[in-house]
Scaffold this active site. Structure first.
Site: not given
Ligand code: ZN
Length: 497
Positions: A262, A265
């Site tokens: 994450e 991201h």
């Molecule tokens: Zn992902």
């Protein structure tokens, strides 16, 4: 023209604000909301979603966009791109009549509930009528938005714009036998990893602190984000300066990988240019490109030996006395443990894409009408045996394991694998541009890589398509070569194949 541009920005800014508010409500739903709040929250999100849709598809927005597009030559390159991309979204949004959007939302909401129950009961027949309804609606959607060659392309467009079923077939057909072969050889190797030490990490607070340390080291800005817990980890943003990640910490799991994933991201979303705020340019051109960022941090970096040369003593310091016999080599082997398994989300780098290929082949057959939903369980189980050599004991651990089809997300799965392929291809280019990259990673000096990612990918936003980004950065169109080479290099040495 400038006047019209300003009007467009004002109108689109309102849509962006409502969408950010929806994202905030969804974040709260996953992180803090008490269970009984679900029904009201569903209503609130539906109201705001309809409002955002109405504001965005307002004919006045269309008129502004068409006027601006007609005079595009007079616009600055950034403004021109913004107009083109917004017009693309506008035309796609207006091609689906409101009655259809409503019917789809309703069918999806029912299918989701049916899927939850069917999975609990491990009973595909319970889900079957809903899958039939969703599939019919997806085919109808493809007809409404239009497509060339395959209706699957119309659906794929929502997630990986520009990619086609034919291109995917070519990529996956070359990937499939190589991954299956590599996995077969790994399973037969006597060099298997030691997983026993994972149970020695007991202190949840220490685990949490370690994940925060990783996020900080990566360059995640806690002044413009935070980490919370949720059952299914995700990243969301309400602005470039408010990008949030979630994770979950379970016993005996490699608990830090969700934060790395994450975090990858989130670095992307914190890296959009501030000038693009509240416009379509402050977003990724495709899910595959977004996923390339998370997988690069999670897998290529987070499962590398240089990374663990640095972080093994760090991990030990978070669990005083518990991990004394740990070495970087032991951790490196553990985090790369490979074994064919039933569940996609628990699978490793080698077998993960086989899970995706299986789903892609089945959904393509469904959308192109070669099979019907009734055929899914048997086909699933046959393919699991063929691709992974695994016998599926029940539907819950077979064709009912993923939520995607109940949400109507056909064409979504391939973006996970494309993320893997792009990440390897992009990382090769980063290594070419920065010969000291692995030494920097071994010192946890991620700033040079982050700067490179910012310049080549994050700051581009939606100015280029996924394929253009990959081609401009690497000199080659997207292909599976670098990913396969990466896996072979790593796993052949690791398992002494
Ligand atoms: Zn992902």
């Amino acid at each position: 023209m400038n006047d019209k541009l300003e009007q467009l920005n004002l109108k689109y800014g309102e849509v962006a604000d409502i969408r950010a508010t929806i994202a905030l409500l969804e974040w709260d739903q996953e992180v803090y909301m008490p269970p009984k709040g679900g029904e009201a929250r569903g209503r609130q999100i539906a109201t705001l979603s309809a409002l955002a849709h109405r504001l965005f598809t307002d004919p006045q927005v269309g008129a502004l966009l068409y006027d601006l597009a007609a005079a595009a030559d007079a616009l600055e390159p950034d403004a021109r791109r913004m107009v083109e991309e917004t017009l693309y979204d506008y035309e796609r949004a207006t091609r689906l009549p409101e009655s259809f959007v409503h019917a789809l939302a309703e069918a999806q909401s029912r299918a989701f509930q049916a899927w939850v129950d069917a999975r609990k009961a491990s009973s595909f027949p319970q889900f079957l009528p809903h899958l039939e309804r969703i599939l019919a609606l997806q085919k109808q959607k493809a007809d409404l938005v239009g497509y060339a060659e395959s209706p699957y392309n119309a659906l794929l467009e929502d997630y990986e714009r520009g990619m086609t079923a034919a291109q995917l077939k070519t990529i996956f057909d070359s990937l499939r036998p190589q991954l299956a072969e590599l996995t077969r050889r790994i399973v037969q190797s006597p060099r298997q990893a030691d997983l026993s030490w994972l149970a020695l990490m007991q202190d949840d607070a220490a685990k949490w602190e370690f994940t925060l340390r990783l996020l900080r080291d990566m360059g995640y800005d806690f002044g413009a984000g935070r980490q919370d817990r949720s059952p299914h980890p995700f990243t969301t943003n309400f602005d470039i300066d408010d990008v949030r990640v979630t994770t979950r910490i379970l016993p005996k799991e490699l608990f830090w990988f969700s934060s790395l994933h994450e975090g990858g991201h989130a670095l992307y979303e914190q890296g959009f240019p501030k000038a693009d705020r509240r416009t379509v340019l402050a977003s990724a051109p495709s899910l595959g490109i977004h996923e390339s960022q998370s997988r690069m941090w999670e897998n290529i970096i987070g499962r590398s030996l240089p990374f663990w040369k640095h972080y093994t003593p760090v991990l030990q310091s978070y669990f005083p006395g518990a991990l004394e016999s740990l070495t970087p080599d032991i951790v490196y082997r553990t985090v790369n443990h490979t074994a064919p398994s039933l569940i996609r989300t628990e699978s490793d780098e080698c077998t993960y894409n086989l899970h995706v290929i299986l789903r892609f082949e089945i959904e393509l057959d469904l959308i192109e009408g070669r099979i019907t939903p009734r055929d899914v369980p048997e086909l699933w189980n046959t393919k699991m045996q063929e691709l992974l050599g695994v016998a599926v004991p029940d539907d819950a651990r077979g064709c009912l394991q993923d939520v995607h089809w109940s949400h109507g997300a056909f064409g979504y799965f391939p973006t996970y694998s494309l993320g893997n392929l792009y990440s390897a291809q992009l990382f090769d280019a980063a290594q070419r541009d920065m010969p000291a990259l692995w030494q920097q990673i071994e010192q946890a000096d991620f700033a040079p890589l982050l700067q490179w990612l910012r310049r080549n990918i994050h700051e581009v936003g939606r100015r280029k398509t996924a394929a253009e980004i990959v081609e401009d950065v690497t000199g080659q169109p997207p292909h599976s070569g670098p990913f396969v080479a990466y896996l072979k290099n790593k796993y052949e040495a690791l398992y002494e194949l």
